[in-house]
Design an enzyme around this catalytic site. Sequence first.
Site, PDB file in Angstrom:
ATOM      1  N   GLU A  99       0.841  -1.211   0.000  1.00 13.39           N
ATOM      2  CA  GLU A  99       0.000   0.000   0.000  1.00 13.39           C
ATOM      3  C   GLU A  99       0.869   1.252   0.000  1.00 13.39           C
ATOM      4  OE1 GLU A  99      -2.501   1.598  -0.475  1.00 13.39           O
ATOM      5  OE2 GLU A  99      -4.351   0.715   0.250  1.00 13.39           O
ATOM      6  N   ASP A 100       0.328   2.313  -0.521  1.00 15.21           N
ATOM      7  CA  ASP A 100       1.042   3.590  -0.436  1.00 15.21           C
ATOM      8  C   ASP A 100       0.808   4.248   0.915  1.00 15.21           C
ATOM      9  OD1 ASP A 100      -1.654   3.963  -0.979  1.00 15.21           O
ATOM     10  OD2 ASP A 100      -1.369   5.443  -2.564  1.00 15.21           O
ATOM     11  N   ASP A 103      -4.908   5.324   5.858  1.00 15.46           N
ATOM     12  CA  ASP A 103      -5.523   6.514   6.430  1.00 15.46           C
ATOM     13  C   ASP A 103      -6.556   6.031   7.462  1.00 15.46           C
ATOM     14  OD1 ASP A 103      -6.314   9.136   6.713  1.00 15.46           O
ATOM     15  OD2 ASP A 103      -7.420   9.242   4.841  1.00 15.46           O
ATOM     16  N   PHE A 152      -2.875  15.964   3.733  1.00 12.08           N
ATOM     17  CA  PHE A 152      -3.041  15.304   2.437  1.00 12.08           C
ATOM     18  C   PHE A 152      -1.744  15.413   1.656  1.00 12.08           C
ATOM     19  CE2 PHE A 152      -4.478  14.539  -1.856  1.00 12.08           C
ATOM     20  CZ  PHE A 152      -5.322  13.445  -1.649  1.00 12.08           C
ATOM     21  N   ARG A 165       1.538  12.623  -9.299  1.00 12.66           N
ATOM     22  CA  ARG A 165       2.129  11.322  -9.006  1.00 12.66           C
ATOM     23  C   ARG A 165       3.621  11.308  -9.334  1.00 12.66           C
ATOM     24  NH1 ARG A 165      -2.063   7.680  -8.108  1.00 12.66           N
ATOM     25  NH2 ARG A 165      -3.962   8.001  -9.295  1.00 12.66           N
TER      26      ARG A 165
HETATM   27  P1  5GP Z   1      -8.245   4.505   3.821  1.00  9.45           P
HETATM   28  O1  5GP Z   1      -9.276   3.517   3.426  1.00  9.45           O
HETATM   29  O2  5GP Z   1      -7.137   3.939   4.661  1.00  9.45           O
HETATM   30  O3  5GP Z   1      -8.849   5.713   4.465  1.00  9.45           O
HETATM   31  O4  5GP Z   1      -7.676   5.100   2.480  1.00  9.45           O
HETATM   32  C1  5GP Z   1      -6.554   4.655   1.873  1.00  9.45           C
HETATM   33  C2  5GP Z   1      -6.461   5.266   0.488  1.00  9.45           C
HETATM   34  O5  5GP Z   1      -6.878   6.650   0.507  1.00  9.45           O
HETATM   35  C3  5GP Z   1      -5.011   5.289   0.015  1.00  9.45           C
HETATM   36  O6  5GP Z   1      -4.683   4.086  -0.636  1.00  9.45           O
HETATM   37  C4  5GP Z   1      -5.021   6.488  -0.885  1.00  9.45           C
HETATM   38  O7  5GP Z   1      -5.481   6.135  -2.156  1.00  9.45           O
HETATM   39  C5  5GP Z   1      -6.028   7.442  -0.280  1.00  9.45           C
HETATM   40  N1  5GP Z   1      -5.373   8.434   0.596  1.00  9.45           N
HETATM   41  C6  5GP Z   1      -5.455   8.536   1.930  1.00  9.45           C
HETATM   42  N2  5GP Z   1      -4.724   9.583   2.384  1.00  9.45           N
HETATM   43  C7  5GP Z   1      -4.156  10.145   1.296  1.00  9.45           C
HETATM   44  C8  5GP Z   1      -3.273  11.255   1.099  1.00  9.45           C
HETATM   45  O8  5GP Z   1      -2.828  11.950   2.032  1.00  9.45           O
HETATM   46  N3  5GP Z   1      -2.906  11.520  -0.182  1.00  9.45           N
HETATM   47  C9  5GP Z   1      -3.351  10.797  -1.240  1.00  9.45           C
HETATM   48  N4  5GP Z   1      -2.925  11.149  -2.438  1.00  9.45           N
HETATM   49  N5  5GP Z   1      -4.176   9.732  -1.099  1.00  9.45           N
HETATM   50  C10 5GP Z   1      -4.581   9.424   0.150  1.00  9.45           C
END
Ligand code: 5GP
Length: 177
Positions: A99-100, A103, A152, A165
Amino acid sequence: MRRIVKTEVLLSRQEIEAKVRELAEEVSRDYQGKNLLLICVLKGAVVFLCDLLRLLEVGAEIDFMAVSSYGNSSKSSGVVRILKDLDQSIDNKDVLIVEDIIDTGLTLSYLRENLLSRNPASLRIITLLDKPERRIAQIKPDYCGFSIPDKFVVGYGLDYQEKYRNLPDLCVLLEFA
Ligand code: 5GP
């Protein structure tokens, strides 16, 4: 539509490179003699996957999944839709989800349950970034590059409306116009 006018570096490309190297060493140690399959969550984790893969000292297969949460792009709803599924069975594979960023954890929580139902030999999670402050689901990555504040971020594969990106550093969005 709002337009981003400024970004500020949160993690430099050098810091990221050093961390990915450390993570690759750890993964290489832990997966000696295993059937490692890296599952990359598109699209944000692609850059991390490629850098990690090239530094691994163990063999690894790769596959990709694309998911999207229903609702708008900057807030997770927890309801996940699979846009692209794996090309192969993960039966008996040692799966590492790449995963990147985690959140709320809702996306990974769904993915983990979905993949566990397919009988992998093992299943772990590696993430480059973690925003623990915003966690809703009970998700703890097995490998994590950096814990970052609730901001963010873009760059190193992460986007804002499909842009940014390509930035080699990880940046925070500062201003909108
Ligand atoms: P979660 O389900 O954990 O809330 O969301 C994860 C996904 O939300 C990540 O894989 C990513 O695509 C997006 N995301 C969450 N925070 C960020 C952020 O700070 N920047 C970006 N570009 N994407 C985010």
